[in-house]
Motif scaffolding. Structure first.
Motif, PDB file in Angstrom:
ATOM      1  N   GLY A  22      -6.723 -15.298   5.567  1.00 56.61           N
ATOM      2  CA  GLY A  22      -6.715 -15.184   4.116  1.00 56.61           C
ATOM      3  C   GLY A  22      -5.475 -14.482   3.627  1.00 56.61           C
ATOM      4  N   THR A  23      -5.432 -14.245   2.310  1.00 58.54           N
ATOM      5  CA  THR A  23      -4.243 -13.643   1.720  1.00 58.54           C
ATOM      6  C   THR A  23      -4.569 -12.472   0.810  1.00 58.54           C
ATOM      7  OG1 THR A  23      -4.419 -15.158  -0.134  1.00 58.54           O
ATOM      8  CG2 THR A  23      -2.994 -15.836   1.661  1.00 58.54           C
ATOM      9  N   ASP A  24      -5.819 -12.414   0.363  1.00 59.68           N
ATOM     10  CA  ASP A  24      -6.177 -11.380  -0.613  1.00 59.68           C
ATOM     11  C   ASP A  24      -6.831 -10.206   0.122  1.00 59.68           C
ATOM     12  OD1 ASP A  24      -7.806  -9.838  -2.373  1.00 59.68           O
ATOM     13  OD2 ASP A  24      -7.608 -11.426  -3.876  1.00 59.68           O
ATOM     14  N   PRO A  25      -6.235  -9.010   0.033  1.00 62.45           N
ATOM     15  CA  PRO A  25      -6.753  -7.871   0.801  1.00 62.45           C
ATOM     16  C   PRO A  25      -8.237  -7.596   0.544  1.00 62.45           C
ATOM     17  CG  PRO A  25      -4.637  -7.335  -0.206  1.00 62.45           C
ATOM     18  CD  PRO A  25      -5.011  -8.673  -0.724  1.00 62.45           C
ATOM     19  N   ARG A  26      -8.671  -7.690  -0.723  1.00 66.82           N
ATOM     20  CA  ARG A  26     -10.082  -7.371  -1.021  1.00 66.82           C
ATOM     21  C   ARG A  26     -11.018  -8.437  -0.464  1.00 66.82           C
ATOM     22  NH1 ARG A  26      -7.223  -5.209  -4.768  1.00 66.82           N
ATOM     23  NH2 ARG A  26      -7.479  -2.972  -5.072  1.00 66.82           N
ATOM     24  N   VAL A  27     -10.599  -9.684  -0.616  1.00 59.91           N
ATOM     25  CA  VAL A  27     -11.417 -10.792  -0.105  1.00 59.91           C
ATOM     26  C   VAL A  27     -11.508 -10.706   1.424  1.00 59.91           C
ATOM     27  CG1 VAL A  27     -11.458 -13.316   0.137  1.00 59.91           C
ATOM     28  CG2 VAL A  27     -10.880 -12.291  -2.060  1.00 59.91           C
ATOM     29  N   MET A  28     -10.410 -10.366   2.052  1.00 62.55           N
ATOM     30  CA  MET A  28     -10.426 -10.270   3.519  1.00 62.55           C
ATOM     31  C   MET A  28     -11.285  -9.094   3.983  1.00 62.55           C
ATOM     32  SD  MET A  28      -6.694 -11.587   4.643  1.00 62.55           S
ATOM     33  CE  MET A  28      -7.107 -11.741   6.354  1.00 62.55           C
TER      34      MET A  28
END
Ligand SMILES: Cc1cc2nc3c(=O)[nH]c(=O)nc-3n(C[C@H](O)[C@H](O)[C@H](O)COP(=O)(O)O)c2cc1C
Length: 340
Positions: A75-81
């Motif tokens: 992934g690319t989004d820190p919060r989503v990851m």
């Protein structure tokens, strides 16, 4: 040589590389049987809205798998990851691996996988978020850089160490190289000298001699095997025997018998048939059957082609199993009679 990831002491320093479309649960089980020290799930998108898709469901780790269970997230989004890491821990993952090594265009156009290496600030943010979100070890897989002129793996490795990453594996190619040319190990050697977390070298390891040379040259703590394992998962045992025993010891070179290979191949096939629904299972099994067959003996090319065509035309799981069993029995009987 002992290799630890957090509380987990691995039984071998030969690891199975994550390979989308290959390292599913049935394949991991077979590689574990032959002594792989760690196996990874196929990469899973960190986007939890995709959880219900058949692809993601098939890729999720199952709590029945042996520890340490490692899931690779992308992934690319820190919060989503971070949320994805938490979710995977909640369903039984023991280790989270972050994919910053995949060169696929589909992945890189979204700046995930190895494209992230271009953005060290974002890398730091992702690693910090994921490490803080879970109470299990987080590992990272990278390439040597974006392209030859931008080999920044050392910079990324230092960020990884500062953020609390427990193990770093490095494929000795840049993103631009994809799978062309050769892997280089100088960058991996420099990283090993510069940081203290365990380092795993990966890329183009095709035999025990390669393994021995790369371990010595890089001083890495372990090796990751990818394409070489296709159709010959027993390489884990063969390479391990060669590394752990002197040349004059019979155990140095103790090839796996055709009979054992037959049993394992059929077990793998049953595993695939159980893991996927019928139609999908037959398709997925075909590529493994192709790899197994071409690795088993030195074939006459035309004969191999016609056997492949015949078995690949089968569309029912049980028939596929029976046909493969029949072929393997013939191969073993012929081989035995040839040696009498
Ligand atoms: C079919 C295939 C799928 C792959 N999928 C992934 C993946 O999901 N995640 C990842 O980090 N690397 C992936 N890789 C890269 C491998 O993990 C490994 O780094 C690469 O194949 C080099 O090692 P090898 O020369 O031993 O094959 C994949 C490679 C192949 C050939």
């Amino acid at each position: 040589m002992s290799l630890n990831i957090g509380p987990y002491k691995l039984r071998s320093h030969l690891l199975l590389a994550p390979m989308a479309g290959i390292t599913d649960k049935p394949y991991r089980e077979i590689c574990q049987y032959f002594g792989a020290g760690l196996t990874y799930s196929e990469m899973i998108s960190s986007d939890l809205s995709l959880l219900k898709t058949r692809k993601t469901q098939n890729r999720l780790l199952q709590s029945s798998e042996p520890e340490p269970r490692t899931v690779q997230i992308l992934g690319t989004d820190p919060r989503v990851m971070a949320e994805s890491a938490q979710f995977n821990q909640s369903i039984g993952a023991n280790i989270i691996d972050i994919n910053m090594g995949c060169p696929a265009k589909k992945v890189c156009s979204k700046a995930a996988g190895s494209a992230l290496m271009k953005e060290p600030k974002l890398v730091k943010e992702i690693l910090n978020h994921v490490v803080k979100a879970v109470s299990i070890p987080v590992t990272l897989k990278i390439r040597t850089g974006w392209e030859t002129k931008h080999r920044n793996a050392l910079e990324i490795a230092k960020i990884a160490e500062d953020c609390g990453i427990s193990l770093l594996s490095i494929h000795g190619r840049t993103r631009k190289q994809a799978y062309t040319g050769f892997a280089e190990f100088e960058t991996i050697r420099q990283i090993k000298q510069a940081i203290d977390i365990p380092i795993i070298a990966n890329g183009d390891i095709y035999c025990a001699e390669d393994a021995k040379f790369i371990l010595k040259y890089t001083q890495a703590d372990g090796l990751m095997l990818g394409r070489i394992t296709r159709g010959q998962p027993w390489v884990f045992e063969e390479i391990s025997n060669a590394l752990n025993h002197q040349k004059n010891d019979p155990k140095h070179k103790s090839p796996i018998s055709l009979e054992t290979k037959k049993i394992i191949i059929l077990k793998h096939l049953r595993g695939i048939h159980k893991h996927y629904e019928d139609k999908q299972a037959v398709c997925i099994a075909r590529k493994h059957i192709g790899w197994y067959l071409s690795n088993l003996i030195n074939w006459d090319e035309n004969l191999l082609k016609s056997i492949r065509t015949e078995i690949f035309s089968i569309t029912v799981a049980e028939k596929q199993y029976q046909k493969l069993e029949e072929i393997l029995i013939i191969l073993i009987t012929k081989r035995l009679s040839a040696t009498l």
